[in-house]
Motif scaffolding. Structure first.
Motif, mmCIF file in Angstrom:
data_model
loop_
_atom_site.group_PDB
_atom_site.id
_atom_site.type_symbol
_atom_site.label_atom_id
_atom_site.label_comp_id
_atom_site.label_asym_id
_atom_site.label_seq_id
_atom_site.Cartn_x
_atom_site.Cartn_y
_atom_site.Cartn_z
ATOM 1 N N LEU A 180 0.833 -1.207 0.000
ATOM 2 C CA LEU A 180 0.000 0.000 0.000
ATOM 3 C C LEU A 180 0.868 1.257 0.000
ATOM 4 C CD1 LEU A 180 -2.771 -1.101 2.521
ATOM 5 C CD2 LEU A 180 -3.047 -0.768 0.060
ATOM 6 N N LYS A 181 1.962 1.212 0.760
ATOM 7 C CA LYS A 181 2.877 2.354 0.759
ATOM 8 C C LYS A 181 3.530 2.525 -0.613
ATOM 9 C CE LYS A 181 6.830 4.453 3.125
ATOM 10 N NZ LYS A 181 7.478 4.841 1.857
ATOM 11 N N THR A 182 3.867 1.400 -1.255
ATOM 12 C CA THR A 182 4.454 1.483 -2.589
ATOM 13 C C THR A 182 3.479 2.117 -3.574
ATOM 14 O OG1 THR A 182 5.794 -0.491 -2.155
ATOM 15 C CG2 THR A 182 5.537 0.159 -4.449
ATOM 16 N N VAL A 183 2.191 1.780 -3.449
ATOM 17 C CA VAL A 183 1.182 2.401 -4.311
ATOM 18 C C VAL A 183 1.153 3.910 -4.078
ATOM 19 C CG1 VAL A 183 -1.267 2.538 -4.889
ATOM 20 C CG2 VAL A 183 -0.224 0.310 -4.438
ATOM 21 N N ILE A 199 2.224 3.044 -13.981
ATOM 22 C CA ILE A 199 3.097 1.969 -13.514
ATOM 23 C C ILE A 199 2.202 0.853 -12.981
ATOM 24 C CG2 ILE A 199 4.842 1.268 -11.830
ATOM 25 C CD1 ILE A 199 5.892 4.143 -11.872
ATOM 26 N N VAL A 200 2.482 -0.373 -13.386
ATOM 27 C CA VAL A 200 1.698 -1.522 -12.922
ATOM 28 C C VAL A 200 2.418 -2.173 -11.743
ATOM 29 C CG1 VAL A 200 0.711 -3.757 -13.525
ATOM 30 C CG2 VAL A 200 0.769 -1.911 -15.222
ATOM 31 N N LEU A 201 1.712 -2.315 -10.636
ATOM 32 C CA LEU A 201 2.279 -2.946 -9.445
ATOM 33 C C LEU A 201 1.587 -4.278 -9.179
ATOM 34 C CD1 LEU A 201 2.660 0.098 -7.020
ATOM 35 C CD2 LEU A 201 4.408 -0.983 -8.451
ATOM 36 N N ALA A 202 2.379 -5.287 -8.866
ATOM 37 C CA ALA A 202 1.846 -6.618 -8.573
ATOM 38 C C ALA A 202 2.018 -6.930 -7.096
ATOM 39 C CB ALA A 202 2.562 -7.671 -9.415
ATOM 40 N N ARG A 203 1.202 -7.859 -6.608
ATOM 41 C CA ARG A 203 1.377 -8.329 -5.237
ATOM 42 C C ARG A 203 1.067 -9.819 -5.163
ATOM 43 N NH1 ARG A 203 -2.826 -8.138 -1.294
ATOM 44 N NH2 ARG A 203 -4.915 -7.813 -2.142
ATOM 45 N N GLY A 356 3.937 -0.539 -17.697
ATOM 46 C CA GLY A 356 3.611 0.873 -17.524
ATOM 47 C C GLY A 356 4.060 1.673 -18.727
ATOM 48 N N LEU A 357 3.997 2.981 -18.596
ATOM 49 C CA LEU A 357 4.366 3.894 -19.682
ATOM 50 C C LEU A 357 5.188 5.062 -19.148
ATOM 51 C CD1 LEU A 357 1.114 4.230 -21.814
ATOM 52 C CD2 LEU A 357 3.352 3.518 -22.636
ATOM 53 N N PRO A 358 6.309 5.379 -19.830
ATOM 54 C CA PRO A 358 6.966 4.639 -20.906
ATOM 55 C C PRO A 358 7.497 3.296 -20.399
ATOM 56 C CG PRO A 358 7.777 6.896 -20.787
ATOM 57 C CD PRO A 358 6.998 6.647 -19.540
ATOM 58 N N THR A 363 9.369 -0.034 -16.093
ATOM 59 C CA THR A 363 9.952 -1.312 -15.691
ATOM 60 C C THR A 363 11.106 -1.103 -14.719
ATOM 61 O OG1 THR A 363 9.339 -2.257 -17.837
ATOM 62 C CG2 THR A 363 10.948 -3.469 -16.535
ATOM 63 N N LYS A 364 11.894 -0.079 -14.940
ATOM 64 C CA LYS A 364 13.002 0.238 -14.031
ATOM 65 C C LYS A 364 12.469 0.598 -12.646
ATOM 66 C CE LYS A 364 17.104 3.238 -13.682
ATOM 67 N NZ LYS A 364 16.785 3.918 -12.411
ATOM 68 N N TRP A 365 11.382 1.373 -12.589
ATOM 69 C CA TRP A 365 10.805 1.755 -11.296
ATOM 70 C C TRP A 365 10.288 0.513 -10.564
ATOM 71 C CZ3 TRP A 365 6.875 2.024 -7.820
ATOM 72 C CH2 TRP A 365 6.902 3.066 -6.891
ATOM 73 N N ILE A 366 9.642 -0.387 -11.305
ATOM 74 C CA ILE A 366 9.156 -1.640 -10.708
ATOM 75 C C ILE A 366 10.322 -2.443 -10.143
ATOM 76 C CG2 ILE A 366 8.106 -3.882 -11.244
ATOM 77 C CD1 ILE A 366 6.426 -2.350 -13.382
ATOM 78 N N ARG A 367 11.381 -2.558 -10.922
ATOM 79 C CA ARG A 367 12.556 -3.330 -10.506
ATOM 80 C C ARG A 367 13.142 -2.793 -9.205
ATOM 81 N NH1 ARG A 367 16.004 -2.222 -14.772
ATOM 82 N NH2 ARG A 367 14.627 -3.507 -16.050
ATOM 83 N N GLU A 368 13.093 -1.490 -9.028
ATOM 84 C CA GLU A 368 13.725 -0.860 -7.867
ATOM 85 C C GLU A 368 12.812 -0.766 -6.650
ATOM 86 O OE1 GLU A 368 14.877 2.878 -9.483
ATOM 87 O OE2 GLU A 368 16.659 2.083 -10.514
#
Length: 445
Positions: A180-183, A199-203, A356-358, A363-368
């Motif tokens: 939730l904090k990441t969202v 940005i797409v976030l998974a859980r 996500g876009l771009p 993808t880099k933001w998700i990775r980090e």
């Protein structure tokens, strides 16, 4: 099955071929057999590594066992039916640049191979493909005989799976407060960014059962309860990636490339009236329409690079599965010369519906920032004919990884500036439901 039907003699066409280099022989035989799902149920417990893929809309499925490990420089095949012949099966990681594949065990890397034996079903008709690599005509005769022995083993296997009901002991949403904090952090970042739109976030949801989970039981429930999806099982040494995805990444025929936009979602109604109301709400919801628009625009731009022209004037509609409905738009066009199927997959993955876009920045933001190892979740999964350069890849969502009596389920949601963390959590709860049902959970309607 009548054993006489699997005592395939070496075809005269192959006997008359001059073979002087390592050659893949990919030979297809129509057979009189039970359904492919029956063969899968009967044999899947015997083969530690296998791959099952099914497309409900055209009643087609493919099941591959064994792996061709030899290299070859030419191919001989008689294949004329889709999903038969020299077909490579693959399931790729969502992010090839990450080393984080915790919980994925024996499936912690991308999977891609040309099976030794392929069973295919299409519109209730049955085929088997034999794939072998030979270096000479004499070699061909010897290898053919050995392969017939392997094929007979396949058709003589008796059911090795003891399917017994199992109870769910525990369901645990993992790292909820952190997610939730990441969202919230993601929303703040989107508002500050001049370039990022989504940005797409998974859980994850962890399920523990009383007894070991039988993948065939999960698959059969998915087939029954998610009839309009692509179902799949990727197996390696008692680790299984399994799911029922509604989303095609890319389909390639000799003439056409086709994808779909599946973005923006809402639950199904308890009756027809409520379902219609919810669908209408989805079609007019600002957050979901914006999310869908971002994905459509990006896909159309990318597909324009892969095709000479795109079909236009196709309206947005609703894709309805048992638990959830999505905004849906098919996108297709004529293939450009010189653009391979793998080129197209590379361009489209990960689509904004999963990344996500771009693309690169999201993808880099998700990775980090994401706490979870996505592994094969959200990656491209499907089949490719290596001679024709045709096939179909889907997005490995509505899925989970199963080992023993434990399943780790995945669900994701698209975060935009208007996203509210708790509402995004509720959306992912709905997306967990198909796999939860397949694992035997009693979900209140």
């Amino acid at each position: 099955m009548n054993k006489d039907l699997i005592n395939f003699k070496l075809p005269e066409e192959l006997k008359n071929k001059k073979i002087g280099e390592p050659t893949l022989i990919s030979w297809v035989f129509p057979i009189e057999a039970s359904s492919l799902i029956s063969d899968y149920e009967r044999t899947s417990g015997y083969y530690n590594e296998h791959f099952y893929f099914e497309k409900a809309v055209d009643q087609s499925s493919i099941y591959g066992i064994g792996e061709i490990v030899e290299t070859f420089s030419s191919i001989l095949t008689n294949a004329t039916v889709a999903m038969t012949g020299p077909v490579e099966l693959s399931s790729g990681l969502f992010d090839e640049k990450t080393n984080n594949t915790a919980n994925w065990g024996n499936l912690d890397q991308s999977v891609s191979y040309l099976p030794k034996i392929i069973r295919t079903e299409k519109h209730l008709k049955q085929w088997v493909t034999i794939n072998i690599v030979v270096k000479s005509n004499d070699d061909l005769r010897d290898v053919w005989v050995e392969n017939m022995k392997e094929l007979n083993v396949f058709f003589e296997i008796e059911n090795t799976v003891n399917s017994l009901p199992t109870n769910i002991l525990m369901k645990e949403e993992l790292k909820v407060s952190e997610w939730l904090k990441t969202v919230s952090d993601c929303v703040a970042h989107l508002k500050e960014s001049e370039t990022l739109d989504k940005i797409v976030l998974a859980r994850q949801l962890k399920v523990t059962t009383e007894k070991n989970i039988q993948p065939i039981d999960v698959l059969k429930k998915l087939r029954r309860e998610q009839p309009d999806t692509y179902r799949f099982v990727v197996a390696k040494n008692q680790t299984y990636f399994i799911g029922a995805t509604p989303e095609r990444l890319l389909q390639a025929t000799k003439e056409e490339f086709a994808t779909v936009c599946v973005a923006g979602s809402i639950k199904r109604g308890k009756n027809a009236e409520e379902d219609f109301k919810l669908g209408t709400e989805l079609l007019n919801d600002q957050k979901n329409v914006m999310e869908h628009h971002y994905v459509v625009k990006w896909l159309q731009e990318e597909m324009s690079q892969l095709t000479t022209s795109l079909e236009d004037n196709i309206p947005v509609s609703l894709l309805k599965n048992r638990d959830i409905q999505h905004l849906f738009l098919p996108i297709r066009g004529q293939r450009k010369s010189g653009i391979s199927f793998l080129d197209g997959i590379k361009e489209l993955h990960p689509s904004p519906a999963l990344g996500g876009l771009p693309k690169e920045e999201a993808t880099k933001w998700i990775r980090e920032h994401e706490y979870y190892a996505r592994g094969l979740y959200g990656g491209p999964l499907g089949w490719r004919n290596i001679v024709e350069d045709t096939g179909e890849m889907v997005v490995g969502i509505r899925s989970g990884i199963i080992t023993g009596n434990t399943a780790i389920l995945y669900a994701g949601c698209g975060i935009v500036e208007a996203s509210i963390p708790e509402l995004e959590r509720e959306e992912t709860k709905v997306k967990f439901q198909p796999m939860l049902r397949a694992l035997g959970d009693e979900i209140n309607e």
